[in-house]
Design a protein around this motif. Sequence first.
Motif, PDB file in Angstrom:
ATOM      1  N   GLN A 189      -3.842   6.657 -11.032  1.00  0.00           N
ATOM      2  CA  GLN A 189      -4.610   5.855 -10.097  1.00  0.00           C
ATOM      3  C   GLN A 189      -4.199   4.392 -10.211  1.00  0.00           C
ATOM      4  OE1 GLN A 189      -6.718   7.158  -7.761  1.00  0.00           O
ATOM      5  NE2 GLN A 189      -5.870   9.066  -8.566  1.00  0.00           N
ATOM      6  N   ILE A 190      -3.920   3.764  -9.072  1.00  0.00           N
ATOM      7  CA  ILE A 190      -3.492   2.372  -9.031  1.00  0.00           C
ATOM      8  C   ILE A 190      -4.511   1.589  -8.204  1.00  0.00           C
ATOM      9  CG2 ILE A 190      -1.662   0.787  -8.309  1.00  0.00           C
ATOM     10  CD1 ILE A 190       0.294   3.119  -8.538  1.00  0.00           C
ATOM     11  N   PRO A 191      -4.965   0.444  -8.687  1.00  0.00           N
ATOM     12  CA  PRO A 191      -5.908  -0.366  -7.896  1.00  0.00           C
ATOM     13  C   PRO A 191      -5.308  -0.748  -6.544  1.00  0.00           C
ATOM     14  CG  PRO A 191      -5.804  -1.154 -10.159  1.00  0.00           C
ATOM     15  CD  PRO A 191      -4.696  -0.157 -10.011  1.00  0.00           C
ATOM     16  N   LYS A 192      -6.092  -0.554  -5.506  1.00  0.00           N
ATOM     17  CA  LYS A 192      -5.646  -0.874  -4.145  1.00  0.00           C
ATOM     18  C   LYS A 192      -6.705  -1.720  -3.452  1.00  0.00           C
ATOM     19  CE  LYS A 192      -5.276   3.529  -3.169  1.00  0.00           C
ATOM     20  NZ  LYS A 192      -5.460   4.100  -4.508  1.00  0.00           N
ATOM     21  N   TYR A 193      -6.303  -2.310  -2.346  1.00  0.00           N
ATOM     22  CA  TYR A 193      -7.204  -3.109  -1.513  1.00  0.00           C
ATOM     23  C   TYR A 193      -7.821  -4.251  -2.315  1.00  0.00           C
ATOM     24  CZ  TYR A 193      -6.551   1.141   1.131  1.00  0.00           C
ATOM     25  OH  TYR A 193      -5.979   2.210   1.776  1.00  0.00           O
TER      26      TYR A 193
ATOM     27  N   LEU B 237       0.823  -1.212   0.000  1.00  0.00           N
ATOM     28  CA  LEU B 237       0.000   0.000   0.000  1.00  0.00           C
ATOM     29  C   LEU B 237       0.854   1.258   0.000  1.00  0.00           C
ATOM     30  CD1 LEU B 237      -2.975  -0.707   2.448  1.00  0.00           C
ATOM     31  CD2 LEU B 237      -3.079  -0.365  -0.015  1.00  0.00           C
ATOM     32  N   LYS B 238       1.900   1.271   0.814  1.00  0.00           N
ATOM     33  CA  LYS B 238       2.785   2.439   0.844  1.00  0.00           C
ATOM     34  C   LYS B 238       3.362   2.716  -0.536  1.00  0.00           C
ATOM     35  CE  LYS B 238       5.593   1.166   4.103  1.00  0.00           C
ATOM     36  NZ  LYS B 238       6.793   1.221   4.968  1.00  0.00           N
ATOM     37  N   SER B 239       3.806   1.659  -1.209  1.00  0.00           N
ATOM     38  CA  SER B 239       4.398   1.822  -2.542  1.00  0.00           C
ATOM     39  C   SER B 239       3.377   2.367  -3.533  1.00  0.00           C
ATOM     40  CB  SER B 239       4.942   0.478  -3.038  1.00  0.00           C
ATOM     41  OG  SER B 239       5.983   0.020  -2.206  1.00  0.00           O
ATOM     42  N   LYS B 240       2.155   1.866  -3.457  1.00  0.00           N
ATOM     43  CA  LYS B 240       1.115   2.320  -4.381  1.00  0.00           C
ATOM     44  C   LYS B 240       0.775   3.791  -4.151  1.00  0.00           C
ATOM     45  CE  LYS B 240      -1.031  -2.216  -5.075  1.00  0.00           C
ATOM     46  NZ  LYS B 240      -2.254  -3.041  -4.896  1.00  0.00           N
ATOM     47  N   TYR B 241       0.644   4.187  -2.893  1.00  0.00           N
ATOM     48  CA  TYR B 241       0.319   5.586  -2.607  1.00  0.00           C
ATOM     49  C   TYR B 241       1.441   6.519  -3.066  1.00  0.00           C
ATOM     50  CZ  TYR B 241      -3.960   4.745   0.075  1.00  0.00           C
ATOM     51  OH  TYR B 241      -5.240   4.418   0.448  1.00  0.00           O
ATOM     52  N   ARG B 242       2.680   6.110  -2.845  1.00  0.00           N
ATOM     53  CA  ARG B 242       3.806   6.947  -3.268  1.00  0.00           C
ATOM     54  C   ARG B 242       3.858   7.083  -4.785  1.00  0.00           C
ATOM     55  NH1 ARG B 242       7.929   4.037   0.981  1.00  0.00           N
ATOM     56  NH2 ARG B 242       7.460   5.357   2.791  1.00  0.00           N
TER      57      ARG B 242
ATOM     58  N   PRO C 150      -4.999  14.614   1.153  1.00  0.00           N
ATOM     59  CA  PRO C 150      -3.651  14.272   1.623  1.00  0.00           C
ATOM     60  C   PRO C 150      -2.769  15.515   1.744  1.00  0.00           C
ATOM     61  CG  PRO C 150      -4.341  12.816  -0.165  1.00  0.00           C
ATOM     62  CD  PRO C 150      -5.347  13.924  -0.099  1.00  0.00           C
ATOM     63  N   ALA C 151      -1.758  15.406   2.591  1.00  0.00           N
ATOM     64  CA  ALA C 151      -0.924  16.569   2.913  1.00  0.00           C
ATOM     65  C   ALA C 151       0.227  16.721   1.924  1.00  0.00           C
ATOM     66  CB  ALA C 151      -0.387  16.441   4.333  1.00  0.00           C
ATOM     67  N   TYR C 152      -0.116  16.998   0.677  1.00  0.00           N
ATOM     68  CA  TYR C 152       0.891  17.290  -0.338  1.00  0.00           C
ATOM     69  C   TYR C 152       0.715  18.736  -0.790  1.00  0.00           C
ATOM     70  CZ  TYR C 152       0.992  12.171  -0.634  1.00  0.00           C
ATOM     71  OH  TYR C 152       1.065  10.835  -0.343  1.00  0.00           O
ATOM     72  N   ASP C 153       1.836  19.407  -1.085  1.00  0.00           N
ATOM     73  CA  ASP C 153       1.753  20.805  -1.508  1.00  0.00           C
ATOM     74  C   ASP C 153       0.890  20.963  -2.756  1.00  0.00           C
ATOM     75  OD1 ASP C 153       3.276  21.747   0.575  1.00  0.00           O
ATOM     76  OD2 ASP C 153       5.168  21.606  -0.518  1.00  0.00           O
TER      77      ASP C 153
ATOM     78  N   VAL D 235     -11.382  13.496  -3.453  1.00  0.00           N
ATOM     79  CA  VAL D 235     -11.307  14.417  -4.594  1.00  0.00           C
ATOM     80  C   VAL D 235     -10.012  14.220  -5.371  1.00  0.00           C
ATOM     81  CG1 VAL D 235     -11.282  16.838  -5.290  1.00  0.00           C
ATOM     82  CG2 VAL D 235     -12.784  16.094  -3.438  1.00  0.00           C
ATOM     83  N   SER D 236      -8.904  14.026  -4.662  1.00  0.00           N
ATOM     84  CA  SER D 236      -7.615  13.855  -5.337  1.00  0.00           C
ATOM     85  C   SER D 236      -7.558  12.566  -6.145  1.00  0.00           C
ATOM     86  CB  SER D 236      -6.477  13.863  -4.311  1.00  0.00           C
ATOM     87  OG  SER D 236      -6.660  12.837  -3.351  1.00  0.00           O
ATOM     88  N   GLU D 237      -8.428  11.604  -5.833  1.00  0.00           N
ATOM     89  CA  GLU D 237      -8.417  10.323  -6.533  1.00  0.00           C
ATOM     90  C   GLU D 237      -9.437  10.253  -7.667  1.00  0.00           C
ATOM     91  OE1 GLU D 237      -8.677   7.067  -3.831  1.00  0.00           O
ATOM     92  OE2 GLU D 237      -6.815   7.578  -2.788  1.00  0.00           O
ATOM     93  N   LEU D 238     -10.214  11.300  -7.856  1.00  0.00           N
ATOM     94  CA  LEU D 238     -11.176  11.306  -8.956  1.00  0.00           C
ATOM     95  C   LEU D 238     -10.435  11.418 -10.285  1.00  0.00           C
ATOM     96  CD1 LEU D 238     -13.899  13.738  -7.527  1.00  0.00           C
ATOM     97  CD2 LEU D 238     -14.061  11.250  -7.737  1.00  0.00           C
ATOM     98  N   ASP D 239     -10.765  10.545 -11.207  1.00  0.00           N
ATOM     99  CA  ASP D 239     -10.119  10.560 -12.522  1.00  0.00           C
ATOM    100  C   ASP D 239     -10.825  11.584 -13.411  1.00  0.00           C
ATOM    101  OD1 ASP D 239      -8.516   9.952 -14.648  1.00  0.00           O
ATOM    102  OD2 ASP D 239      -9.569   8.097 -15.184  1.00  0.00           O
ATOM    103  N   MET D 240     -10.617  12.857 -13.074  1.00  0.00           N
ATOM    104  CA  MET D 240     -11.284  13.958 -13.770  1.00  0.00           C
ATOM    105  C   MET D 240     -10.318  15.119 -13.930  1.00  0.00           C
ATOM    106  SD  MET D 240     -14.902  14.195 -11.686  1.00  0.00           S
ATOM    107  CE  MET D 240     -16.009  12.791 -11.506  1.00  0.00           C
TER     108      MET D 240
END
Length: 380
Positions: free
Chosen positions: A146-150, A133-138, A311-314, A279-284
Amino acid sequence: MKIDAEEIKNALLSVLKQKREFPIGEINDYLIEKNLIDEKMDFRDIFDIAEPVMRDLGLEWYGVYGHHGIIVRDPKGVVLDGLKNRIEVDGWAHIPDGVYGSIDSCVRTVFGMGLEEVLSRYEVEINKGFNALKSKYRKENKEKIQIPKYQDKWEIMAYLLHYFYVNYPKLCYILFEQLEKPEKRVELLPEKDFLNIFDFGAGPALRSICDFLEDAKTIGSYIDTELGIYFVEENDKFAEVCEIMLDDFDFVTKVQRVGDEILNDPYLSFDLIVLSNVVSELDMSPGEKVRYLGKFTSKLKENGHIIILEPAYDSQRDDLGCMCNELRDEGSCEIVYYSDKIVRKRLKTPEMTTKAIKAYFENPKPENTIKYLYAILKRT
């Protein structure tokens, strides 16, 4: 020197930052420090100016014998002190025991055995799921894809034993902090008999809301409030986890899994809508996201709110700010709050997880800081 209501208001708010109950004469110190008066005013003269201000701020007061004369009390502040003690201990957010119990119930659903037994038998597999999971999020953040998770039970377990713990306190803090401001309180959960809540996703947000309300009930707030909960979740296992997490609360009278077609239902509206790490994961495209979020604002009741957690990204900070500004400019909502910098809170290492995940929290580089961005929108 004549003192006006605005100066009295500022003095009251200054003292309220330190105390929930105090003699009204204590605001003399603020007035003298600000060079607004040369010597202390009689409490009766202060009260003549302060009474309408205190009413506007929702304060209470009562008379006592002696030179203090009138005691000012912030009833909401007393409730808030009790709530804060349930959210964190000594400045550290913590996971309540009840959450561990619910996670144990979720694990039994997935594995047919309790959490302690799963940890003793499958720690290696859970750690592999966590690393995956860490690798996918990074990779998602770096490559903006977008990468399939879970996709398997080990990633779901890793979510429950790490990401759930990290995300759970965030909404508790947001609810608390918006209530905490005595000069401009935002009641994201208004005190009324029934609230409709919609979670776009099935993360920890709903559990956080329910724990917050249950804690508030124990100290005299939201006594009669019941909840109707609707949520969207594509993953069947996560939907099941969400429902199990809400089993503990008698005041939750309805839980319904829905699709996003609910946004087109003309008969249903909500007091609160939560979009957490969605929102950050919406493919739009950015424009498509703004139009899509506009559908959510149209589903709010009068004075209803949307909380968007990211998520806490700039890069997310800039994107979130632009989307909120566009929604405001279109006239569909007002921006109640926007975190223009990353919010950081300290999390006490959870007890019920693998040794490797505990080590990730603590050593060699501490990862026990909760980091997030958020915005609050209100329907206009």
